[in-house]
Design a protein around this motif. Structure first.
Motif, PDB file in Angstrom:
ATOM      1  N   VAL A   1      -2.170 -18.996   0.202  1.00 49.56           N
ATOM      2  CA  VAL A   1      -3.579 -18.513   0.481  1.00 49.56           C
ATOM      3  C   VAL A   1      -4.202 -19.224   1.953  1.00 49.56           C
ATOM      4  CG1 VAL A   1      -5.767 -18.445  -0.454  1.00 49.56           C
ATOM      5  CG2 VAL A   1      -3.634 -18.375  -1.900  1.00 49.56           C
ATOM      6  N   SER A   2      -4.740 -18.206   2.503  1.00 48.91           N
ATOM      7  CA  SER A   2      -5.341 -18.648   3.881  1.00 48.91           C
ATOM      8  C   SER A   2      -7.032 -18.401   3.656  1.00 48.91           C
ATOM      9  CB  SER A   2      -4.887 -18.024   4.857  1.00 48.91           C
ATOM     10  OG  SER A   2      -5.429 -18.328   6.124  1.00 48.91           O
ATOM     11  N   SER A   3      -7.364 -17.956   4.813  1.00 49.90           N
ATOM     12  CA  SER A   3      -8.876 -17.724   4.576  1.00 49.90           C
ATOM     13  C   SER A   3      -9.325 -16.996   5.705  1.00 49.90           C
ATOM     14  CB  SER A   3      -9.828 -18.936   4.624  1.00 49.90           C
ATOM     15  OG  SER A   3     -11.270 -18.627   4.660  1.00 49.90           O
TER      16      SER A   3
ATOM     17  N   ASN B   1       4.421 -14.547   2.721  1.00 50.60           N
ATOM     18  CA  ASN B   1       3.473 -13.981   3.068  1.00 50.60           C
ATOM     19  C   ASN B   1       2.370 -14.613   2.910  1.00 50.60           C
ATOM     20  OD1 ASN B   1       4.466 -11.421   4.434  1.00 50.60           O
ATOM     21  ND2 ASN B   1       5.241 -11.085   2.274  1.00 50.60           N
ATOM     22  N   ALA B   2       0.980 -14.184   3.159  1.00 48.82           N
ATOM     23  CA  ALA B   2      -0.255 -14.946   2.765  1.00 48.82           C
ATOM     24  C   ALA B   2      -1.340 -14.032   2.592  1.00 48.82           C
ATOM     25  CB  ALA B   2      -0.590 -16.134   3.686  1.00 48.82           C
ATOM     26  N   VAL B   3      -2.514 -14.205   1.929  1.00 50.08           N
ATOM     27  CA  VAL B   3      -3.511 -13.530   1.677  1.00 50.08           C
ATOM     28  C   VAL B   3      -4.640 -14.266   2.541  1.00 50.08           C
ATOM     29  CG1 VAL B   3      -3.180 -12.189  -0.062  1.00 50.08           C
ATOM     30  CG2 VAL B   3      -4.190 -14.367  -0.329  1.00 50.08           C
ATOM     31  N   ALA B   4      -5.752 -13.377   3.148  1.00 51.74           N
ATOM     32  CA  ALA B   4      -6.938 -14.386   3.784  1.00 51.74           C
ATOM     33  C   ALA B   4      -7.972 -13.797   3.125  1.00 51.74           C
ATOM     34  CB  ALA B   4      -6.857 -14.009   5.310  1.00 51.74           C
TER      35      ALA B   4
ATOM     36  N   ALA C   1      -6.335 -11.456  -6.298  1.00 50.58           N
ATOM     37  CA  ALA C   1      -4.767 -11.610  -7.088  1.00 50.58           C
ATOM     38  C   ALA C   1      -4.287 -10.333  -7.247  1.00 50.58           C
ATOM     39  CB  ALA C   1      -5.462 -11.868  -8.643  1.00 50.58           C
ATOM     40  N   GLN C   2      -4.887  -9.184  -7.313  1.00 46.74           N
ATOM     41  CA  GLN C   2      -4.020  -7.897  -7.111  1.00 46.74           C
ATOM     42  C   GLN C   2      -3.384  -7.821  -5.808  1.00 46.74           C
ATOM     43  OE1 GLN C   2      -6.926  -4.943  -7.844  1.00 46.74           O
ATOM     44  NE2 GLN C   2      -7.365  -5.942  -9.933  1.00 46.74           N
ATOM     45  N   ALA C   3      -3.991  -8.226  -4.587  1.00 46.44           N
ATOM     46  CA  ALA C   3      -3.287  -8.287  -3.402  1.00 46.44           C
ATOM     47  C   ALA C   3      -1.942  -9.107  -3.401  1.00 46.44           C
ATOM     48  CB  ALA C   3      -4.221  -8.602  -2.235  1.00 46.44           C
TER      49      ALA C   3
ATOM     50  N   VAL D   1      -0.006 -12.164   7.060  1.00 49.42           N
ATOM     51  CA  VAL D   1      -1.277 -12.601   6.378  1.00 49.42           C
ATOM     52  C   VAL D   1      -2.094 -11.472   6.440  1.00 49.42           C
ATOM     53  CG1 VAL D   1      -3.501 -14.303   6.642  1.00 49.42           C
ATOM     54  CG2 VAL D   1      -1.287 -14.957   7.815  1.00 49.42           C
ATOM     55  N   LEU D   2      -2.391 -10.764   4.867  1.00 53.84           N
ATOM     56  CA  LEU D   2      -3.117  -9.883   4.662  1.00 53.84           C
ATOM     57  C   LEU D   2      -4.477 -10.226   4.405  1.00 53.84           C
ATOM     58  CD1 LEU D   2      -3.203  -6.735   3.600  1.00 53.84           C
ATOM     59  CD2 LEU D   2      -2.491  -7.630   1.267  1.00 53.84           C
ATOM     60  N   PRO D   3      -5.367  -9.571   5.406  1.00 59.24           N
ATOM     61  CA  PRO D   3      -6.894  -9.868   5.002  1.00 59.24           C
ATOM     62  C   PRO D   3      -7.348  -9.245   3.750  1.00 59.24           C
ATOM     63  CG  PRO D   3      -6.532  -8.629   7.114  1.00 59.24           C
ATOM     64  CD  PRO D   3      -5.264  -8.613   6.186  1.00 59.24           C
TER      65      PRO D   3
END
Length: 136
Positions: free
Chosen positions: A21-23, A62-65, A103-105, A121-123
């Motif tokens: 988890v990013s931002s 991977n990450a989400v932002a 959470a879904q992403a 990284v998926l925004p």
């Protein structure tokens, strides 16, 4: 990702995936967010390096932002209606997102549907990082 997890994947010869988890503030300059921006930029660098390191083992990283998300951390600010409204206007899709939307992403990135995605990284930010809304 712990060494034990990586070793278990290697021993099982099974692919795996991790989502960090990013931002959104790691990639967009936002006032008064220096500390979190620096920390999350480090997470994004880790994602890219770990993806390169472990791709040969079939491990995707991977990450989400996320942008502003309605969580206990933002509750103090979002309980003021004017603050919630102002925050929501910054996002092209409007409003503040829920933890379930993030959470879904993450679940998608962990799924077989994302089996060809690693090092990204998926925004999850309602367009904040790439689109400027028309504020009325």
């Amino acid at each position: 990702m712990t060494e034990a997890w990586i070793e278990s994947r290697r021993a099982a010869q099974a692919p795996g995936a991790a989502v960090l988890v990013s931002s959104v503030v790691a990639g967009v300059g936002v006032a008064n967010h220096e500390v979190i921006a620096a920390a999350k930029a480090g997470v994004e660098g880790l994602v890219r390096s770990a993806a390169a390191t472990y791709a040969g083992l079939g491990l995707r990283v991977n990450a989400v932002a996320p942008g502003m998300t309605d969580t206990p951390m933002t509750a103090g600010m979002l309980k003021v209606p004017a603050m919630r409204e102002g925050a929501g206007k910054q996002y092209p899709l409007g409003g503040v997102q829920t933890p379930d939307q993030v959470a879904q992403a993450m679940a998608w990135l962990l799924s077989d549907a994302a089996s060809r995605i690693t090092g990204h990284v998926l925004p999850v930010d309602g367009g904040f990082s790439h689109v400027r809304p028309l504020v009325k």
